[in-house]
Scaffold this motif. Structure first.
Motif, mmCIF file in Angstrom:
data_model
loop_
_atom_site.group_PDB
_atom_site.id
_atom_site.type_symbol
_atom_site.label_atom_id
_atom_site.label_comp_id
_atom_site.label_asym_id
_atom_site.label_seq_id
_atom_site.Cartn_x
_atom_site.Cartn_y
_atom_site.Cartn_z
ATOM 1 N N THR A 1 0.856 -1.192 0.000
ATOM 2 C CA THR A 1 0.000 0.000 0.000
ATOM 3 C C THR A 1 0.890 1.239 0.000
ATOM 4 O O THR A 1 1.823 1.338 0.792
ATOM 5 N N SER A 2 0.603 2.183 -0.899
ATOM 6 C CA SER A 2 1.369 3.424 -0.942
ATOM 7 C C SER A 2 0.933 4.317 0.216
ATOM 8 O O SER A 2 -0.250 4.638 0.361
ATOM 9 N N ALA B 1 -4.737 3.341 7.293
ATOM 10 C CA ALA B 1 -5.371 2.040 7.063
ATOM 11 C C ALA B 1 -4.744 1.486 5.791
ATOM 12 O O ALA B 1 -4.633 2.181 4.789
ATOM 13 N N PHE B 2 -4.304 0.248 5.826
ATOM 14 C CA PHE B 2 -3.650 -0.352 4.672
ATOM 15 C C PHE B 2 -3.842 -1.860 4.721
ATOM 16 O O PHE B 2 -4.490 -2.392 5.630
ATOM 17 N N LEU B 3 -3.307 -2.557 3.736
ATOM 18 C CA LEU B 3 -3.459 -4.014 3.658
ATOM 19 C C LEU B 3 -2.111 -4.692 3.871
ATOM 20 O O LEU B 3 -1.077 -4.246 3.370
ATOM 21 N N VAL B 4 -2.162 -5.792 4.620
ATOM 22 C CA VAL B 4 -1.029 -6.706 4.768
ATOM 23 C C VAL B 4 -1.564 -8.104 4.475
ATOM 24 O O VAL B 4 -2.754 -8.266 4.185
ATOM 25 N N ALA C 1 8.155 -0.263 8.656
ATOM 26 C CA ALA C 1 9.416 0.217 8.087
ATOM 27 C C ALA C 1 9.411 0.131 6.563
ATOM 28 O O ALA C 1 8.974 -0.859 5.986
ATOM 29 N N ALA C 2 9.944 1.173 5.938
ATOM 30 C CA ALA C 2 10.109 1.214 4.486
ATOM 31 C C ALA C 2 11.576 0.921 4.169
ATOM 32 O O ALA C 2 12.465 1.216 4.975
ATOM 33 N N PRO C 3 11.861 0.358 2.985
ATOM 34 C CA PRO C 3 13.245 0.030 2.638
ATOM 35 C C PRO C 3 14.185 1.231 2.635
ATOM 36 O O PRO C 3 15.369 1.100 2.886
ATOM 37 N N TYR D 1 6.115 5.706 0.324
ATOM 38 C CA TYR D 1 6.649 4.396 -0.074
ATOM 39 C C TYR D 1 5.496 3.458 -0.381
ATOM 40 O O TYR D 1 4.401 3.600 0.137
ATOM 41 N N ALA D 2 5.773 2.475 -1.240
ATOM 42 C CA ALA D 2 4.763 1.479 -1.592
ATOM 43 C C ALA D 2 5.231 0.081 -1.197
ATOM 44 O O ALA D 2 4.702 -0.913 -1.669
ATOM 45 N N GLN D 3 6.210 0.008 -0.352
ATOM 46 C CA GLN D 3 6.684 -1.287 0.144
ATOM 47 C C GLN D 3 6.989 -1.095 1.634
ATOM 48 O O GLN D 3 7.779 -0.222 2.011
ATOM 49 N N TRP D 4 6.344 -1.921 2.484
ATOM 50 C CA TRP D 4 6.470 -1.780 3.931
ATOM 51 C C TRP D 4 6.617 -3.142 4.580
ATOM 52 O O TRP D 4 6.060 -4.128 4.109
#
Length: 189
Positions: free
Chosen positions: A102-103, A112-115, A130-132, A164-167
């Protein structure tokens, strides 16, 4: 808890008669010498033996206590290492580690996001998001849907900036530099 070590208290040796001087006339010297010799034989020697025996017993008790303390210290160190290992395993276990594509922008609030679905995440758990690139958000989970992977986190501390779009989401404790006056524990619904 074991009983305390019982120590033998030293007993004072009573003071003896004065040591006769060789300059004392013979008629006075002999009875003074006999009195001193008798005190040395009947009081000093047994008193010194009792003192030595008590010292030996106390040293033995101290040795046993030191051995017990060493064993308990080794056991405590092993238990601490096992607890640390278990905690690390729990934090990095697949059930408490999730990923999101999720960005999101690093910010305070309630993102609110998806995992992934089916994770062992619950409302009230403290998480690090955490983001890369080094950006991090810290907060408490407000809600997590185990079937869909929808998660909402109350973010109350951040480091870095950016979108970021990667968490990676991981169960954690609050950061060590977390300001005490900003610590917020979400009680959940």
């Amino acid at each position: 808890m074991s009983d305390p070590v019982e120590l033998v208290n030293p007993v004072a040796v009573p003071e003896g008669p004065p040591v006769p001087s060789s300059a004392t006339p013979e008629l006075e010297f002999d009875p003074a010498y006999e009195a001193f010799n008798g005190w040395e034989r009947d009081t000093l020697r047994p008193g010194m033996n009792a003192l030595a025996s008590g010292t030996f017993i106390n040293a033995g008790q101290a040795k046993v206590a030191a051995g017990t303390a060493t064993t308990k210290a080794v056991d405590a160190t092993a238990a601490a290492a096992a607890a640390e290992s278990a905690a690390l395993t729990a934090v990095t276990a697949p059930g408490t580690l999730a990923n999101s594509t999720t960005s999101m922008t690093i910010a305070l609030g309630d993102p609110a996001f998806l995992v992934e679905a089916g994770k062992n995440l619950r409302a009230g758990m403290f998480v690090t998001i955490a983001a890369p690139g080094g950006g991090v958000m810290y907060g408490r989970i407000k809600s997590y849907n185990n079937a869909t992977g929808a998660i909402e986190v109350f973010v109350n501390y951040t480091e870095g900036a950016g979108t970021y779009a990667q968490w990676t989401v991981a169960v954690s404790g609050p950061p060590s530099r977390f300001p005490r006056n900003k610590l917020y524990y979400y009680a959940g619904a």
